[in-house]
Design a protein around this motif. Structure first.
Motif, PDB file in Angstrom:
ATOM      1  N   ILE A   1       0.841  -1.206   0.000  1.00 34.10           N
ATOM      2  CA  ILE A   1       0.000   0.000   0.000  1.00 34.10           C
ATOM      3  C   ILE A   1       0.872   1.250   0.000  1.00 34.10           C
ATOM      4  CG2 ILE A   1      -1.626   1.348   1.392  1.00 34.10           C
ATOM      5  CD1 ILE A   1      -2.935  -1.324   2.188  1.00 34.10           C
ATOM      6  N   SER A   2       1.938   1.231   0.768  1.00 34.31           N
ATOM      7  CA  SER A   2       2.864   2.366   0.807  1.00 34.31           C
ATOM      8  C   SER A   2       3.440   2.639  -0.585  1.00 34.31           C
ATOM      9  CB  SER A   2       3.985   2.078   1.805  1.00 34.31           C
ATOM     10  OG  SER A   2       4.933   3.096   1.790  1.00 34.31           O
ATOM     11  N   GLU A   3       3.789   1.574  -1.315  1.00 31.56           N
ATOM     12  CA  GLU A   3       4.336   1.726  -2.669  1.00 31.56           C
ATOM     13  C   GLU A   3       3.277   2.286  -3.629  1.00 31.56           C
ATOM     14  OE1 GLU A   3       7.329   1.933  -5.284  1.00 31.56           O
ATOM     15  OE2 GLU A   3       7.552   1.343  -3.196  1.00 31.56           O
ATOM     16  N   LEU A   4       2.029   1.834  -3.496  1.00 25.05           N
ATOM     17  CA  LEU A   4       0.942   2.361  -4.338  1.00 25.05           C
ATOM     18  C   LEU A   4       0.748   3.861  -4.102  1.00 25.05           C
ATOM     19  CD1 LEU A   4      -1.830  -0.395  -4.120  1.00 25.05           C
ATOM     20  CD2 LEU A   4      -0.239   0.044  -6.001  1.00 25.05           C
TER      21      LEU A   4
ATOM     22  N   LYS B   1       3.085   5.946  -2.976  1.00 29.52           N
ATOM     23  CA  LYS B   1       4.286   6.614  -3.470  1.00 29.52           C
ATOM     24  C   LYS B   1       4.230   6.798  -4.993  1.00 29.52           C
ATOM     25  CE  LYS B   1       9.301   5.943  -3.489  1.00 29.52           C
ATOM     26  NZ  LYS B   1      10.361   5.004  -3.105  1.00 29.52           N
ATOM     27  N   GLN B   2       3.708   5.809  -5.704  1.00 26.05           N
ATOM     28  CA  GLN B   2       3.593   5.867  -7.165  1.00 26.05           C
ATOM     29  C   GLN B   2       2.446   6.770  -7.624  1.00 26.05           C
ATOM     30  OE1 GLN B   2       2.938   1.780  -8.208  1.00 26.05           O
ATOM     31  NE2 GLN B   2       5.105   1.335  -8.408  1.00 26.05           N
ATOM     32  N   GLY B   3       1.532   7.122  -6.726  1.00 28.60           N
ATOM     33  CA  GLY B   3       0.378   7.940  -7.090  1.00 28.60           C
ATOM     34  C   GLY B   3      -0.836   7.131  -7.497  1.00 28.60           C
ATOM     35  N   VAL B   4      -0.723   5.818  -7.486  1.00 26.26           N
ATOM     36  CA  VAL B   4      -1.844   4.950  -7.867  1.00 26.26           C
ATOM     37  C   VAL B   4      -3.022   5.144  -6.909  1.00 26.26           C
ATOM     38  CG1 VAL B   4      -2.590   2.542  -8.129  1.00 26.26           C
ATOM     39  CG2 VAL B   4      -0.329   3.244  -8.928  1.00 26.26           C
ATOM     40  N   TRP B   5      -2.729   5.288  -5.645  1.00 31.71           N
ATOM     41  CA  TRP B   5      -3.758   5.432  -4.612  1.00 31.71           C
ATOM     42  C   TRP B   5      -4.692   6.594  -4.950  1.00 31.71           C
ATOM     43  CZ3 TRP B   5      -4.332   1.646  -1.228  1.00 31.71           C
ATOM     44  CH2 TRP B   5      -5.137   1.834  -0.130  1.00 31.71           C
ATOM     45  N   ASN B   6      -4.117   7.736  -5.277  1.00 28.27           N
ATOM     46  CA  ASN B   6      -4.927   8.910  -5.615  1.00 28.27           C
ATOM     47  C   ASN B   6      -5.648   8.745  -6.960  1.00 28.27           C
ATOM     48  OD1 ASN B   6      -4.282  10.302  -3.263  1.00 28.27           O
ATOM     49  ND2 ASN B   6      -2.493  11.275  -4.188  1.00 28.27           N
ATOM     50  N   LYS B   7      -4.971   8.119  -7.926  1.00 29.68           N
ATOM     51  CA  LYS B   7      -5.591   7.908  -9.229  1.00 29.68           C
ATOM     52  C   LYS B   7      -6.797   6.978  -9.146  1.00 29.68           C
ATOM     53  CE  LYS B   7      -1.431   8.698 -12.047  1.00 29.68           C
ATOM     54  NZ  LYS B   7      -0.660   9.429 -11.083  1.00 29.68           N
ATOM     55  N   LEU B   8      -6.768   6.028  -8.200  1.00 28.48           N
ATOM     56  CA  LEU B   8      -7.904   5.144  -7.972  1.00 28.48           C
ATOM     57  C   LEU B   8      -8.997   5.817  -7.141  1.00 28.48           C
ATOM     58  CD1 LEU B   8      -6.204   1.691  -7.267  1.00 28.48           C
ATOM     59  CD2 LEU B   8      -7.682   2.279  -9.204  1.00 28.48           C
ATOM     60  N   LYS B   9      -8.748   7.058  -6.724  1.00 27.93           N
ATOM     61  CA  LYS B   9      -9.703   7.833  -5.928  1.00 27.93           C
ATOM     62  C   LYS B   9      -9.986   7.170  -4.581  1.00 27.93           C
ATOM     63  CE  LYS B   9     -11.769   9.655 -10.106  1.00 27.93           C
ATOM     64  NZ  LYS B   9     -12.940   9.722 -10.971  1.00 27.93           N
ATOM     65  N   LEU B  10      -8.905   6.683  -3.958  1.00 24.96           N
ATOM     66  CA  LEU B  10      -9.018   6.071  -2.635  1.00 24.96           C
ATOM     67  C   LEU B  10      -8.706   7.135  -1.591  1.00 24.96           C
ATOM     68  CD1 LEU B  10      -7.276   2.716  -3.447  1.00 24.96           C
ATOM     69  CD2 LEU B  10      -9.676   3.026  -2.864  1.00 24.96           C
ATOM     70  N   SER B  11      -9.580   7.257  -0.627  1.00 22.17           N
ATOM     71  CA  SER B  11      -9.389   8.285   0.391  1.00 22.17           C
ATOM     72  C   SER B  11      -8.949   7.715   1.729  1.00 22.17           C
ATOM     73  CB  SER B  11     -10.695   9.090   0.573  1.00 22.17           C
ATOM     74  OG  SER B  11     -11.738   8.207   0.965  1.00 22.17           O
ATOM     75  N   ILE B  12      -8.849   6.404   1.828  1.00 24.40           N
ATOM     76  CA  ILE B  12      -8.438   5.760   3.076  1.00 24.40           C
ATOM     77  C   ILE B  12      -6.969   6.009   3.305  1.00 24.40           C
ATOM     78  CG2 ILE B  12      -8.199   3.543   4.253  1.00 24.40           C
ATOM     79  CD1 ILE B  12     -10.641   2.626   2.638  1.00 24.40           C
ATOM     80  N   LYS B  13      -6.603   6.449   4.490  1.00 23.74           N
ATOM     81  CA  LYS B  13      -5.207   6.760   4.836  1.00 23.74           C
ATOM     82  C   LYS B  13      -4.400   5.526   5.095  1.00 23.74           C
ATOM     83  CE  LYS B  13      -5.851  11.130   4.580  1.00 23.74           C
ATOM     84  NZ  LYS B  13      -5.435  11.862   3.492  1.00 23.74           N
TER      85      LYS B  13
END
Length: 187
Positions: free
Chosen positions: A170-173, A175-187
């Motif tokens: 999850i940390s790597e996702l 860092k790559q920006g995937v988390w935001n691109k998937l529109k995930l708001s969970i910290k």
């Protein structure tokens, strides 16, 4: 269609509906031998998936391009899936719930792709695409006391085996920006 198959299809339909609403379905009238409940918690688990399983060494093998995947269960209802290819990795997200020995996945929009051109100096590009919600069912089983996920598709079966905690993945996702691109708001 036999009565058992009719009941099974009805239960599967109810389960898919339950995944979308986030509330469990009460199965008060069903016998325990028909649907076996398990306390297996997928939250925080990371799985590697591929088309072969080496049961002697307890590992998943993915000896080809585009046949390996990663799946992480972020919490008790959210998953992120990554399909790995040499030229393009595709990420998706969704909700999940368990019904007996089935893991029901609701794959939600968007898909996020990291596109690369191997052998060139071109940087990777990102593409975000909307799609219709898809539903997938995976089988849950055990092999040598290890949890195994499997999914059959036209042409074969993919197997998934737990590889540890999801925190680093999850940390790597993120860092790559995937988390935001998937529109995930969970910290």
């Amino acid at each position: 269609m036999s009565i058992q198959k009719t009941v099974y299809v009805f239960i599967l339909t109810l389960a898919l509906t339950a995944c979308t609403k986030g509330k469990p379905i009460p199965f008060i009238s069903l016998k325990d031998d028909f649907i076996k409940h398990s306390n297996t918690d997928f939250s925080g688990k990371y799985f590697f998936l591929g088309p072969e399983i080496d049961s002697a060494n307890m590992q998943i093998l993915a000896p080809c391009d585009c046949c390996a995947s990663n799946m992480v269960f972020v919490n008790d209802s959210l998953f992120v899936f990554e399909s790995l290819c040499l030229e393009e990795d595709v990420y998706s997200k969704g909700k999940y719930c368990r019904l007996g020995n089935l893991l029901l996945l609701e794959v939600q929009t968007p898909f996020v792709s990291e596109i690369r051109v191997p052998g060139t100096d071109l940087e990777e590009t990102w593409e975000v695409r909307d799609h219709e919600t898809n539903y997938v069912a995976m089988n849950i089983s055990e092999l040598n006391s290890q949890l195994i996920l499997s999914i059959k598709y036209e042409g074969g079966t993919d197997y998934g085996m737990e590889q540890g905690s999801s925190k680093q993945y999850i940390s790597e996702l993120k860092k790559q920006g995937v988390w935001n691109k998937l529109k995930l708001s969970i910290k």
